[in-house]
Design a protein around this motif. Structure first.
Motif, mmCIF file in Angstrom:
data_model
loop_
_atom_site.group_PDB
_atom_site.id
_atom_site.type_symbol
_atom_site.label_atom_id
_atom_site.label_comp_id
_atom_site.label_asym_id
_atom_site.label_seq_id
_atom_site.Cartn_x
_atom_site.Cartn_y
_atom_site.Cartn_z
ATOM 1 N N LEU A 132 -8.302 5.916 -6.115
ATOM 2 C CA LEU A 132 -9.276 4.845 -6.197
ATOM 3 C C LEU A 132 -9.328 4.161 -4.840
ATOM 4 C CD1 LEU A 132 -9.629 2.188 -9.024
ATOM 5 C CD2 LEU A 132 -9.624 1.494 -6.635
ATOM 6 N N VAL A 133 -10.515 4.035 -4.288
ATOM 7 C CA VAL A 133 -10.717 3.330 -3.023
ATOM 8 C C VAL A 133 -11.367 1.997 -3.337
ATOM 9 C CG1 VAL A 133 -11.826 3.369 -0.767
ATOM 10 C CG2 VAL A 133 -10.985 5.497 -1.779
ATOM 11 N N TYR A 134 -10.759 0.895 -2.914
ATOM 12 C CA TYR A 134 -11.325 -0.416 -3.236
ATOM 13 C C TYR A 134 -11.776 -1.155 -1.988
ATOM 14 C CZ TYR A 134 -6.821 -2.696 -2.005
ATOM 15 O OH TYR A 134 -5.702 -3.168 -1.352
ATOM 16 N N GLY A 135 -12.654 -2.134 -2.224
ATOM 17 C CA GLY A 135 -13.173 -2.915 -1.107
ATOM 18 C C GLY A 135 -14.160 -2.102 -0.286
ATOM 19 N N ASN A 136 -14.419 -2.574 0.944
ATOM 20 C CA ASN A 136 -15.267 -1.805 1.857
ATOM 21 C C ASN A 136 -14.519 -0.535 2.241
ATOM 22 O OD1 ASN A 136 -16.129 -4.974 3.143
ATOM 23 N ND2 ASN A 136 -17.514 -3.658 1.999
ATOM 24 N N ALA A 137 -15.104 0.613 1.940
ATOM 25 C CA ALA A 137 -14.329 1.853 1.897
ATOM 26 C C ALA A 137 -14.355 2.691 3.162
ATOM 27 C CB ALA A 137 -14.836 2.701 0.730
ATOM 28 N N GLU A 138 -15.031 2.240 4.223
ATOM 29 C CA GLU A 138 -15.198 3.126 5.375
ATOM 30 C C GLU A 138 -13.872 3.648 5.922
ATOM 31 O OE1 GLU A 138 -18.866 0.437 5.472
ATOM 32 O OE2 GLU A 138 -16.709 0.145 5.212
ATOM 33 N N ARG A 139 -12.920 2.753 6.174
ATOM 34 C CA ARG A 139 -11.653 3.194 6.776
ATOM 35 C C ARG A 139 -10.951 4.223 5.895
ATOM 36 N NH1 ARG A 139 -10.643 0.672 11.283
ATOM 37 N NH2 ARG A 139 -11.036 -1.565 11.541
ATOM 38 N N ALA A 140 -10.829 3.875 4.615
ATOM 39 C CA ALA A 140 -10.076 4.743 3.719
ATOM 40 C C ALA A 140 -10.769 6.087 3.525
ATOM 41 C CB ALA A 140 -9.877 4.047 2.374
ATOM 42 N N ILE A 141 -12.080 6.079 3.297
ATOM 43 C CA ILE A 141 -12.766 7.329 2.962
ATOM 44 C C ILE A 141 -12.824 8.268 4.161
ATOM 45 C CG2 ILE A 141 -15.177 6.777 3.499
ATOM 46 C CD1 ILE A 141 -13.868 8.325 0.230
ATOM 47 N N VAL A 142 -12.929 7.736 5.362
ATOM 48 C CA VAL A 142 -12.931 8.578 6.558
ATOM 49 C C VAL A 142 -11.568 9.242 6.732
ATOM 50 C CG1 VAL A 142 -12.979 8.509 9.081
ATOM 51 C CG2 VAL A 142 -14.785 7.376 7.772
ATOM 52 N N GLU A 143 -10.510 8.465 6.549
ATOM 53 C CA GLU A 143 -9.155 9.026 6.663
ATOM 54 C C GLU A 143 -8.906 10.076 5.577
ATOM 55 O OE1 GLU A 143 -5.362 9.638 8.213
ATOM 56 O OE2 GLU A 143 -7.017 8.480 9.072
ATOM 57 N N GLY A 146 -5.935 0.232 1.219
ATOM 58 C CA GLY A 146 -7.169 0.109 0.466
ATOM 59 C C GLY A 146 -7.353 1.153 -0.613
ATOM 60 N N ILE A 147 -6.258 1.788 -1.069
ATOM 61 C CA ILE A 147 -6.376 2.770 -2.142
ATOM 62 C C ILE A 147 -5.380 2.454 -3.246
ATOM 63 C CG2 ILE A 147 -7.067 4.553 -0.495
ATOM 64 C CD1 ILE A 147 -4.330 5.902 -1.006
ATOM 65 N N LEU A 169 1.022 2.238 -11.783
ATOM 66 C CA LEU A 169 -0.158 2.112 -10.938
ATOM 67 C C LEU A 169 0.291 1.485 -9.630
ATOM 68 C CD1 LEU A 169 -3.308 1.890 -10.426
ATOM 69 C CD2 LEU A 169 -3.094 -0.426 -11.385
ATOM 70 N N TRP A 170 -0.020 2.135 -8.529
ATOM 71 C CA TRP A 170 0.379 1.649 -7.198
ATOM 72 C C TRP A 170 -0.881 1.265 -6.432
ATOM 73 C CZ3 TRP A 170 5.429 1.794 -4.862
ATOM 74 C CH2 TRP A 170 5.453 1.421 -3.522
ATOM 75 N N ILE A 171 -0.919 0.028 -5.923
ATOM 76 C CA ILE A 171 -2.066 -0.456 -5.146
ATOM 77 C C ILE A 171 -1.588 -0.815 -3.748
ATOM 78 C CG2 ILE A 171 -3.927 -2.151 -4.985
ATOM 79 C CD1 ILE A 171 -3.735 -2.545 -7.985
ATOM 80 N N ASN A 172 -2.080 -0.107 -2.751
ATOM 81 C CA ASN A 172 -1.716 -0.404 -1.373
ATOM 82 C C ASN A 172 -2.385 -1.701 -0.906
ATOM 83 O OD1 ASN A 172 -0.030 1.751 -0.969
ATOM 84 N ND2 ASN A 172 -1.558 3.038 0.042
ATOM 85 N N PRO A 173 -1.869 -2.311 0.170
ATOM 86 C CA PRO A 173 -2.496 -3.533 0.707
ATOM 87 C C PRO A 173 -3.955 -3.287 1.096
ATOM 88 C CG PRO A 173 -0.310 -3.219 1.646
ATOM 89 C CD PRO A 173 -0.631 -1.965 0.890
ATOM 90 N N PRO A 174 -4.746 -4.356 1.196
ATOM 91 C CA PRO A 174 -6.180 -4.219 1.504
ATOM 92 C C PRO A 174 -6.428 -3.578 2.866
ATOM 93 C CG PRO A 174 -5.666 -6.434 0.722
ATOM 94 C CD PRO A 174 -4.360 -5.761 0.975
ATOM 95 N N PRO A 175 -7.610 -2.982 3.046
ATOM 96 C CA PRO A 175 -7.937 -2.366 4.339
ATOM 97 C C PRO A 175 -8.074 -3.410 5.432
ATOM 98 C CG PRO A 175 -9.879 -2.452 2.926
ATOM 99 C CD PRO A 175 -8.721 -2.885 2.078
ATOM 100 N N ILE A 176 -7.843 -2.988 6.650
ATOM 101 C CA ILE A 176 -8.049 -3.866 7.802
ATOM 102 C C ILE A 176 -9.557 -4.037 8.005
ATOM 103 C CG2 ILE A 176 -7.644 -4.192 10.261
ATOM 104 C CD1 ILE A 176 -5.129 -4.255 8.487
ATOM 105 N N PRO A 177 -10.048 -5.275 8.137
ATOM 106 C CA PRO A 177 -11.495 -5.487 8.324
ATOM 107 C C PRO A 177 -12.023 -4.730 9.536
ATOM 108 C CG PRO A 177 -10.375 -7.565 7.868
ATOM 109 C CD PRO A 177 -9.302 -6.547 8.082
ATOM 110 N N LEU A 178 -13.276 -4.348 9.475
ATOM 111 C CA LEU A 178 -13.902 -3.648 10.594
ATOM 112 C C LEU A 178 -14.110 -4.605 11.758
ATOM 113 C CD1 LEU A 178 -16.672 -1.462 8.887
ATOM 114 C CD2 LEU A 178 -14.292 -0.865 9.368
ATOM 115 N N SER A 179 -13.913 -4.090 12.957
ATOM 116 C CA SER A 179 -14.215 -4.872 14.158
ATOM 117 C C SER A 179 -15.727 -4.931 14.352
ATOM 118 C CB SER A 179 -13.564 -4.210 15.377
ATOM 119 O OG SER A 179 -14.163 -2.941 15.617
#
Length: 741
Positions: free
Chosen positions: A186-197, A216-217, A342-352
């Motif tokens: 599961l990808v949460y929040g704005n997903a660009e960083r996670a989905i690209v990786e 963010g996953i 259920l394991w939830i990683n910390p939120p993604p780093i905001p985009l610059s």
């Protein structure tokens, strides 16, 4: 802020040689025209495919295309069969599944749980093009189509249901959507960083288990990996003693009385024995260093079964969850569901800012897919001439889910990028008349606002930067936004730039020059703002400013409108039946509305969206904005829940509608406020009832002449008396200029 790899710095996948697609393919024929024999990634969405940066599927699709992947779109497939999910064949990497830009249950049902009959994200507003709980249904169909292909879920529905959550439509606590859907990640929040990786790791041949370090996953594990320090959630926010619950972090084994008497091996010094109801409980004392590294720490939340059955633990879990949302200091969360975690990683780093510019500068067609022909897609029509300038919101309104999804840290586009998009709309979007409908985002005026100290920002645990007062470390200078507005409206070919996004007027008044620029050049006669209520009790539960701040903004608005020689009006929005709102609060709001000449045509009733703090209040009758101790010290929150009371609260907002008068008369009499019933100017509602109105308090079929707002105004003057003239028109008493039309 923590460092993060630039999302545009990856080495492109080999398929980048195929170039950019005019639209991401939706059929096999479109794939073949691009020279593809397969898609690397297929996105399934509950929305119609609009290739625009305001639609999540387009952003993720174009982002992955920019990485060199072949991305296909299956929009609003018929979920009753598996065949539509095979339309583009088997993806070489994974399926990406989203319900769309809205939670499917919010999309389908009103706050009164009544079925909606239109869908703004579907051609011609047709209803029924997506299922209830679309993420779950789509994922199951993907599994049926190609069992071996990984499925990644995301979007707002998955994001806001990533942990055990109260579901308003079933009126129960549901487990994480990850379990119900049986997705791999599961990808949460704005997903660009996670989905690209994720995409690049799949392309390298890595498995799902080799992606568990990505921020963010969320995913499922059998147990907490070695090397992690596990903290009880009560150590983060102590709720006090809660009986009769057994500690969920104890190891429980059943032993017979005979076996207890036998010799057993010596136990480690950090283990003790406790006897409870014939069960031996082995307590393990955690050895946690005073200053332990956050990246090696996980917070153990109360288990799903516990929050499902105990409102106190649910409120506690909600509070802890929201305290762990700052990317700078958040820790991983783990929550037991049955026999798995259920394991939830910390939120993604905001985009610059350069990354945001890159995302919004992708080659969107800025139009719906040609297959829709001339069909109208309302959500597209609303934003086709608007520009999104930022993401996130630090307001922290408890009824809103923006913070849980996009975060509190504002992610900004550059001025150059924004002005370039304005010019692109001018030059390439059909039907453009010279008016930009909005420069905004989740809020109109948080662009470039941030904490003055990055170290403080990284360690902050406040739920709002502006409540109960504006934080002294928050930079509230909106002068850069004023300059942006001026440059945008002075571009050749631009006649006007309107601001339609929600305005934080408590921030606006901090920069009078911003209010002057807004009122003088960017208001089209009416400006919508949302004080939400007038009474302190419900406002405190919303984390919204007091009505005095609204009055201050109103004075500035009227002053600058007069200076500009314009007649402009504020349209305030209010919420009915929000947690913490009593009948008296709504009555006082209605009195305020009448005193100020407002007549609301549309009424917003509180809808408990998944994971929002106000939803926790609604479900538990407790206030997670304060520590939850599980005793008499907890603050209880009165919440209107019954259909009759919710209807009454909405009726107070529409005090002027004759259909509501019988219900209001009954309520006012029960409240001992019969003094508000009468035909004078100081009365809230009249004592008479026009023929053919007032059936079942506004519910049920009308049998007589319809008395909507306009019809009523042509028959009765504002004080309820019949007009003196025989023409059927009211007396010439001027109407309030600020009344909602």
């Amino acid at each position: 802020m923590l460092p993060a790899k630039n999302i545009f710095s990856y080495r492109k996948h080999w398929a980048h040689k195929f170039g950019v697609a005019p639209f991401l393919p939706t059929t096999r024929q479109e794939m073949y025209e691009l020279g593809w024999d397969a898609c690397d990634i297929i996105i399934i969405s509950g929305d119609a495919y609009v290739d625009h940066a305001s639609f999540g599927m387009a952003v993720i699709g174009r982002m992955l295309e920019a990485q060199g992947f072949r991305v296909g779109i299956i929009a609003q497939p018929d979920w009753t069969s598996v065949e539509p999910f095979k339309e583009l064949g088997e993806p070489t990497l994974f399926f990406g599944v989203t319900a769309g830009n809205m939670d499917s249950m919010v999309n389908h049902y009103t706050s009164d749980r009544k079925l909606r009959h239109n869908d703004a994200y579907t051609p011609n507003d047709d209803y029924g093009k997506r299922p209830d709980r679309a993420t779950v249904v789509y994922t199951q169909r993907c599994r049926e189509a190609y069992k071996s292909v990984p499925v990644i879920i995301g979007g707002i529905e998955a994001s806001l249901r990533r942990i055990a959550h109260y579901d308003y439509w079933s009126d129960k606590v549901r487990r994480s959507i990850l379990l119900d859907s049986k997705a791999d990640l599961l990808v949460y929040g704005n997903a660009e960083r996670a989905i690209v990786e994720i995409a690049h790791r799949f392309a390298e041949g890595k498995s799902v288990k080799e992606m568990r370090d990505i921020r963010g996953i969320a995913y499922m594990v059998d147990r907490v990996p070695e090397g992690y320090i596990v903290m009880d959630s009560t150590e983060v926010d102590t709720p006090g003693k809660i009986d009769p619950h057994i500690n969920p972090y104890e190891m429980v084994t059943e032993e017979s009385c005979e076996s207890k008497k036998q010799d057993t091996p010596a136990r480690p010094a950090n283990q003790t024995i406790d006897e409870k109801n014939g069960i031996t409980v082995v307590k393990v004392a955690l050895q946690i260093p005073r200053h332990h590294p956050r990246d090696q720490t996980v917070i153990r939340m109360p288990a799903f079964e516990q929050v499902r059955d105990d409102p106190v633990l649910y409120a506690h879990a909600s509070r802890v969850f929201h305290l762990e949302t700052n990317p700078g200091n958040a820790r991983a969360l783990v929550q037991r569901h049955g026999n798995r975690d259920l394991w939830i990683n910390p939120p993604p780093i905001p985009l610059s800012t350069p990354e945001m510019d890159g995302v919004f500068g992708l080659p969107y067609a800025r139009a719906p897919h040609p297959s829709y022909g001339d069909a109208k897609i309302s959500a597209w029509e609303m934003i086709r001439f608007s520009v999104n300038i930022m993401r996130g919101c630090f307001g922290g309104c408890t009824f809103c889910s923006i913070t849980e999804h996009e975060g509190r840290i504002i992610q900004n586009r550059s001025e150059e990028s924004i002005l370039k998009e304005v010019e692109e709309i001018r030059d390439s979007v059909s039907g453009f008349t010279g008016v930009i409908s909005d420069l905004g985002g989740p809020t109109a005026n948080m662009w470039r606002l941030a904490c003055k100290d990055e170290r403080i920002e990284a360690n902050c645990r406040r739920l709002s930067c502006v409540h109960p007062a504006i934080c002294r470390y928050l930079d509230t200078d909106q002068t850069p936004l004023v300059e942006l507005y001026r440059k945008a409206r002075n571009l050749p070919g631009i006649k006007k730039v309107l601001i339609a996004s929600g305005l934080r007027y408590d921030l606006a008044v901090e920069t009078p020059e911003y209010v002057k620029e807004l009122v003088t050049h960017h208001v089209g006669g009416y400006l919508k703002i949302a004080p939400e209520h007038t009474e302190d009790a419900p406002l405190s539960k919303m984390m919204k400013p007091g009505i005095g701040t609204y009055d201050r903004f109103k004075q500035m608005f009227e002053k600058f409108s007069a200076e500009a020689g314009k007649k402009q009006y504020l349209i305030p929005y209010f919420i009915a039946a929000h947690p913490g709102t009593t009948d008296e609060d709504m009555m006082n709001l209605a009195i305020w509305l009448k005193k100020n000449g407002f007549r609301a045509d549309q009424v917003q009733a509180f809808l408990p969206s998944p994971m929002a703090i106000a939803s926790a209040m609604y479900h538990t009758d407790l206030n997670p904005l304060r520590k939850i101790r599980g005793d008499a010290s907890d603050e209880t929150v009165f919440t209107p829940k019954g259909i009759k009371q919710r209807r009454l609260h909405k009726a107070f907002l529409r005090y002027h509608d004759p259909e509501n008068w019988p219900l209001l008369r009954e309520a006012l009499k029960e409240m001992g406020r019969e003094d508000l019933i009468g035909n004078g100017k100081h009365h809230l509602i009249p004592s008479f009832q026009p023929a053919g109105t007032g059936n079942a308090g506004g519910e049920g079929k009308r049998t007589g002449r319809k008395f909507g707002k306009q019809q009523f105004l042509t028959k009765y003057s504002e004080d309820g008396r019949k007009p003196r003239a025989k023409t059927g028109k009211p007396s010439k008493k001027p109407k309030s200029k600020s009344r909602i039309s």
